[in-house]
Design an enzyme around this catalytic site. Structure first.
Site, PDB file in Angstrom:
ATOM      1  N   ARG A  70      12.043  -3.015  10.989  1.00  0.00           N
ATOM      2  CA  ARG A  70      10.952  -2.379  11.637  1.00  0.00           C
ATOM      3  C   ARG A  70      10.690  -3.616  12.906  1.00  0.00           C
ATOM      4  O   ARG A  70      10.618  -4.742  12.500  1.00  0.00           O
ATOM      5  CB  ARG A  70       9.628  -2.118  11.059  1.00  0.00           C
ATOM      6  CG  ARG A  70       9.686  -0.811  10.261  1.00  0.00           C
ATOM      7  CD  ARG A  70       8.409  -0.433   9.432  1.00  0.00           C
ATOM      8  NE  ARG A  70       7.154  -1.052  10.058  1.00  0.00           N
ATOM      9  CZ  ARG A  70       5.967  -0.787   9.532  1.00  0.00           C
ATOM     10  NH1 ARG A  70       6.050  -0.052   8.404  1.00  0.00           N
ATOM     11  NH2 ARG A  70       4.929  -1.076  10.053  1.00  0.00           N
ATOM     12  N   ARG A  89       0.175  -8.926  13.494  1.00  0.00           N
ATOM     13  CA  ARG A  89      -0.609  -7.947  12.423  1.00  0.00           C
ATOM     14  C   ARG A  89      -1.450  -8.738  11.523  1.00  0.00           C
ATOM     15  O   ARG A  89      -2.367  -7.940  10.986  1.00  0.00           O
ATOM     16  CB  ARG A  89       0.556  -6.977  11.599  1.00  0.00           C
ATOM     17  CG  ARG A  89       1.307  -6.263  12.861  1.00  0.00           C
ATOM     18  CD  ARG A  89       2.538  -5.810  12.302  1.00  0.00           C
ATOM     19  NE  ARG A  89       2.531  -5.032  11.080  1.00  0.00           N
ATOM     20  CZ  ARG A  89       3.483  -4.891  10.096  1.00  0.00           C
ATOM     21  NH1 ARG A  89       4.558  -5.505  10.370  1.00  0.00           N
ATOM     22  NH2 ARG A  89       3.341  -4.222   9.278  1.00  0.00           N
ATOM     23  N   ARG A 110      -8.679   1.510   9.570  1.00  0.00           N
ATOM     24  CA  ARG A 110      -8.220  -0.335  10.141  1.00  0.00           C
ATOM     25  C   ARG A 110      -9.477  -0.740  10.889  1.00  0.00           C
ATOM     26  O   ARG A 110      -9.236  -1.962  11.169  1.00  0.00           O
ATOM     27  CB  ARG A 110      -6.731  -0.077  10.597  1.00  0.00           C
ATOM     28  CG  ARG A 110      -6.062  -0.120   9.658  1.00  0.00           C
ATOM     29  CD  ARG A 110      -4.570   0.010  10.384  1.00  0.00           C
ATOM     30  NE  ARG A 110      -3.332  -0.669  10.075  1.00  0.00           N
ATOM     31  CZ  ARG A 110      -2.291  -0.268   9.403  1.00  0.00           C
ATOM     32  NH1 ARG A 110      -2.008   1.042   9.211  1.00  0.00           N
ATOM     33  NH2 ARG A 110      -1.383  -1.027   9.345  1.00  0.00           N
ATOM     34  N   LYS A 166       0.939  -1.246  -0.048  1.00  0.00           N
ATOM     35  CA  LYS A 166       0.050  -0.129   0.113  1.00  0.00           C
ATOM     36  C   LYS A 166       0.872   1.269   0.029  1.00  0.00           C
ATOM     37  O   LYS A 166       0.670   2.292  -0.541  1.00  0.00           O
ATOM     38  CB  LYS A 166      -0.800  -0.016   1.321  1.00  0.00           C
ATOM     39  CG  LYS A 166      -1.858  -0.938   1.418  1.00  0.00           C
ATOM     40  CD  LYS A 166      -2.882  -0.830   2.427  1.00  0.00           C
ATOM     41  CE  LYS A 166      -2.152  -0.886   3.858  1.00  0.00           C
ATOM     42  NZ  LYS A 166      -1.651  -1.781   4.420  1.00  0.00           N
ATOM     43  N   ARG A 190      11.869  -7.350   4.823  1.00  0.00           N
ATOM     44  CA  ARG A 190      11.657  -5.847   4.412  1.00  0.00           C
ATOM     45  C   ARG A 190      12.531  -4.970   5.393  1.00  0.00           C
ATOM     46  O   ARG A 190      12.735  -5.394   6.600  1.00  0.00           O
ATOM     47  CB  ARG A 190      10.203  -5.431   4.634  1.00  0.00           C
ATOM     48  CG  ARG A 190      10.116  -4.182   4.752  1.00  0.00           C
ATOM     49  CD  ARG A 190       8.611  -3.728   4.546  1.00  0.00           C
ATOM     50  NE  ARG A 190       7.807  -3.782   5.861  1.00  0.00           N
ATOM     51  CZ  ARG A 190       6.714  -3.305   5.916  1.00  0.00           C
ATOM     52  NH1 ARG A 190       6.167  -2.506   4.824  1.00  0.00           N
ATOM     53  NH2 ARG A 190       6.095  -3.208   7.073  1.00  0.00           N
TER      54      ARG A 190
HETATM   55  P1  AMP Z   1       1.754   0.707   9.102  1.00  0.00           P
HETATM   56  O1  AMP Z   1       3.149   1.785   9.031  1.00  0.00           O
HETATM   57  O2  AMP Z   1       0.661   1.226   8.247  1.00  0.00           O
HETATM   58  O3  AMP Z   1       2.093  -0.789   8.965  1.00  0.00           O
HETATM   59  O4  AMP Z   1       1.385   1.065  10.485  1.00  0.00           O
HETATM   60  C1  AMP Z   1       2.335   0.647  11.659  1.00  0.00           C
HETATM   61  C2  AMP Z   1       1.358   0.604  12.886  1.00  0.00           C
HETATM   62  O5  AMP Z   1       0.894   1.462  13.213  1.00  0.00           O
HETATM   63  C3  AMP Z   1       0.217  -0.634  13.004  1.00  0.00           C
HETATM   64  O6  AMP Z   1       0.586  -1.810  13.259  1.00  0.00           O
HETATM   65  C4  AMP Z   1      -0.545   0.014  14.120  1.00  0.00           C
HETATM   66  O7  AMP Z   1      -0.085  -0.424  15.327  1.00  0.00           O
HETATM   67  C5  AMP Z   1      -0.398   1.633  13.912  1.00  0.00           C
HETATM   68  N1  AMP Z   1      -1.295   1.982  12.960  1.00  0.00           N
HETATM   69  C6  AMP Z   1      -1.189   2.866  11.754  1.00  0.00           C
HETATM   70  N2  AMP Z   1      -2.433   2.994  11.413  1.00  0.00           N
HETATM   71  C7  AMP Z   1      -3.316   2.785  12.408  1.00  0.00           C
HETATM   72  C8  AMP Z   1      -4.757   2.671  12.202  1.00  0.00           C
HETATM   73  N3  AMP Z   1      -5.548   3.417  11.068  1.00  0.00           N
HETATM   74  N4  AMP Z   1      -5.307   2.221  13.246  1.00  0.00           N
HETATM   75  C9  AMP Z   1      -4.957   1.972  14.287  1.00  0.00           C
HETATM   76  N5  AMP Z   1      -3.563   1.586  14.536  1.00  0.00           N
HETATM   77  C10 AMP Z   1      -2.583   2.229  13.180  1.00  0.00           C
END
Ligand code: AMP
Length: 211
Positions: free
Chosen positions: A156, A167, A88, A13, A127
């Protein structure tokens, strides 16, 4: 145009959001990036989110809706935005819809990036991301240099095997219902096959947006 990108972690994404943002001339808003920046800056929001993020759990809806409120009322998103991983849960989808209606806007398109689980685990476990500009890389060792900004590539914390499993489970139980919620509310979810070369996936996304 306001575009919501849905899809499991590792579906690409973020990469596609960057490309669509450049193509359409509207900013990408990734709540994950906003939260990681808040963590680095040591803000209250960052401190509140840290433990959830490290485990691969979702941060509370109230935190995300606060971010979306700030971002969607900012002049930077006057022409629209690509929301990457920003919706989400069903309450987030509802909250975003209400907040946009208040400012005379709406979600215009929803893209769902679809990839099978084995491929997702493979992508996430190999990654690394740039500590500076957040560009993701596949199959590059931590410590290598980012091609874009020269920053250091790191793994990460939530790309460790335990957090990856969590996740994916969180996606299935809490995020997948958002797809049906949009459908139930008469908003078409455009499914994109996200397996394959990055350029091809971008072409499929553009085609779906124009269709
Ligand atoms: P991402 O970089 O999109 O994979 O997000 C990393 C982490 O940030 C996720 O695993 C969640 O802990 C948190 N996070 C990011 N966006 C959201 C969201 N819309 N709702 C809840 N947690 C989020």
């Amino acid at each position: 145009m306001i575009i919501v990108l849905l899809g499991p972690p590792g579906a690409g994404k973020g990469t596609q959001a960057d490309r669509l943002a450049a193509r359409l001339g509207i900013p990408k808003i990734a709540t994950g990036d906003v939260l990681r920046a808040a963590l680095r800056d040591g803000t209250k929001r960052g401190r509140e989110a840290k433990a959830y993020m490290d485990r691969g759990d979702l941060v509370p809806d109230s935190v995300i809706l606060g971010i979306l409120q700030d971002v969607m009322t900012s002049p930077a998103t006057a022409k629209g935005a690509i929301l990457d991983g920003a919706v989400r849960t069903v309450p987030q989808a509802e909250g975003l819809g209400i907040m946009l209606a208040e400012i005379g806007k709406k979600v215009d398109r929803i893209l769902l990036f679809d990839v099978d689980d084995d491929e997702l685990v493979k992508r996430l476990s190999t990654r690394t991301v740039c500590e500076g500009c957040q560009t993701p890389y596949m199959g590059r060792d931590p410590g290598s240099k980012c091609e874009k900004c020269g920053g250091k590539l790191v793994r990460r914390k939530d790309d460790e095997p335990e957090a990856i499993r969590n996740r994916l489970e969180v996606y299935r139980t809490q995020t997948a219902p958002v797809i049906d919620w949009y459908g139930d509310n008469k908003m078409k979810v455009l499914k994109i096959d996200a397996d394959g070369p990055v350029d091809e996936v971008t072409a499929r996304a553009i085609e779906a947006l124009n269709g």
